[in-house]
Design a protein around this motif. Structure first.
Motif, short mmCIF file in Angstrom:
data_model
loop_
_atom_site.label_atom_id
_atom_site.label_comp_id
_atom_site.label_asym_id
_atom_site.label_seq_id
_atom_site.Cartn_x
_atom_site.Cartn_y
_atom_site.Cartn_z
N ASP A 1 1.20 -1.12 -0.03
CA ASP A 1 -0.15 -0.14 -0.19
C ASP A 1 1.09 0.96 -0.03
O ASP A 1 0.69 2.39 -0.86
N LYS A 2 1.76 1.06 0.83
CA LYS A 2 2.20 2.19 1.27
C LYS A 2 3.46 3.30 -0.13
O LYS A 2 3.96 3.83 -0.78
N SER B 1 2.98 1.67 -2.96
CA SER B 1 2.28 1.61 -4.49
C SER B 1 1.99 3.37 -4.17
O SER B 1 1.71 3.68 -6.13
N LYS B 2 1.95 3.70 -3.69
CA LYS B 2 1.94 5.43 -3.35
C LYS B 2 2.86 5.95 -3.46
O LYS B 2 3.05 6.99 -4.19
N LEU C 1 -5.73 -2.30 -2.78
CA LEU C 1 -5.07 -1.54 -2.18
C LEU C 1 -6.08 -0.75 -1.49
O LEU C 1 -7.25 -1.01 -1.64
N ASP C 2 -5.39 0.19 -0.43
CA ASP C 2 -5.97 0.53 0.94
C ASP C 2 -6.67 1.72 0.05
O ASP C 2 -7.58 2.55 0.92
N ASP C 3 -6.21 1.85 -1.06
CA ASP C 3 -6.85 3.13 -1.67
C ASP C 3 -7.22 3.18 -2.84
O ASP C 3 -7.99 4.20 -3.30
#
Length: 274
Positions: A44-45, A47-48, A172-174
């Motif tokens: 998640d981290k 990917s941003k 993902l989380d977003d």
């Protein structure tokens, strides 16, 4: 009492090889392993920050003389389909979406081989066998889905529905990250690639996820030009997400002076908190 130290991701760089997007260029990748209990948070981290997943690895282009590969994502809330994109949806209205666990099938592999033969006969995946294909689909330490698109139009008696398109997608989380997609080359006029992206935007909207990650956009590569045709597109540039604006304004990313040293790139990566 035994104490275990937190596992800090270790980053490595691949050896240079021919760039698949820009003739005469050499590519290399910065990568780290994706494993253990912290895999989801790390994915998640990073990917941003422009990283992509390939099986149990997270990678980001880190070429010595070029920084043209820019991670791209669509803001779901602001996206508006163009007239041609609405026509693509209409042409594929007969397709049935099926979301499954990441499990490889014979139907998927047969479609994958037809797709490669027609679109990427000389690419890096051209020699992938059924076992390597299964690894690509199934080896994921995070929440991954296979999204299939089936042609259910009436057929002759006894004929089965036809698998027309597949996308390997991370949750993902977003947002949704489109890891890899392929489709029936016999239906090229139906704009199946566009349809898959549009449908992912709808899935993300239904799930209240703000973004759809498309992978890398390369301003000087005709292969990647289609991504700039989607509205509400952002790119990760200079360590921040920003509107793509005029695509022609990013051509200078191929200049050698646009590249930061590897040590600086790694030092600026924001890792998950323990």
């Amino acid at each position: 009492m035994r104490h275990s130290l937190p596992l800090t991701p270790q980053f490595y760089v691949t050896a240079p090889q021919s760039c698949p997007y820009i003739d005469g260029r050499r590519e290399r990748k910065l990568f780290t392993a994706l494993q253990g209990s912290g895999a989801v948070a790390l994915n998640d981290k990073l990917s941003k920050q422009g990283f992509r997943r390939s099986q149990n690895v997270l990678y980001r282009p880190s070429c010595a003389d070029c920084s043209a590969c820019l991670s791209a994502r669509i803001r779901v809330a602001d996206f508006r389909a163009t007239r041609s994109q609405r026509r693509a949806l209409a042409r594929n209205a007969h397709l049935r979406r099926e979301i499954t666990s990441p499990w490889a099938t014979d139907a998927q592999y047969a479609l994958f081989r037809r797709y490669l033969a027609a679109r990427h006969a000389n690419g890096g995946m051209a020699d992938m066998d059924i076992f390597e294909f299964a690894a690509m689909i199934e080896e994921s330490p995070i929440r991954t889905r296979v999204i299939e698109y089936w042609d259910d139009r009436p057929k002759a008696e006894g004929e089965e529905p036809i698998l027309r398109a597949v996308c390997l997608t991370d949750v993902l989380d977003d947002g949704l990250s489109m890891v890899y997609s392929f489709y029936d080359p016999a239906c090229r006029q139906d704009s199946l690639g566009t349809h898959i992206i549009l449908d992912h935007i709808e899935i993300a909207r239904e799930a209240a996820l703000p973004y759809v990650y498309l992978g890398y956009w390369v301003p000087s590569s005709p292969k990647m030009g289609y991504k700039a045709q989607f509205s509400a597109l952002e790119i990760f540039k200079n360590r921040v997400w920003q509107d793509i604006g005029d695509p022609d304004e990013h051509i200078d990313e191929t200049h050698p002076l646009s590249v930061e040293p590897i040590a600086e790139q790694v030092a600026r990566i924001d890792l998950p908190e323990d």
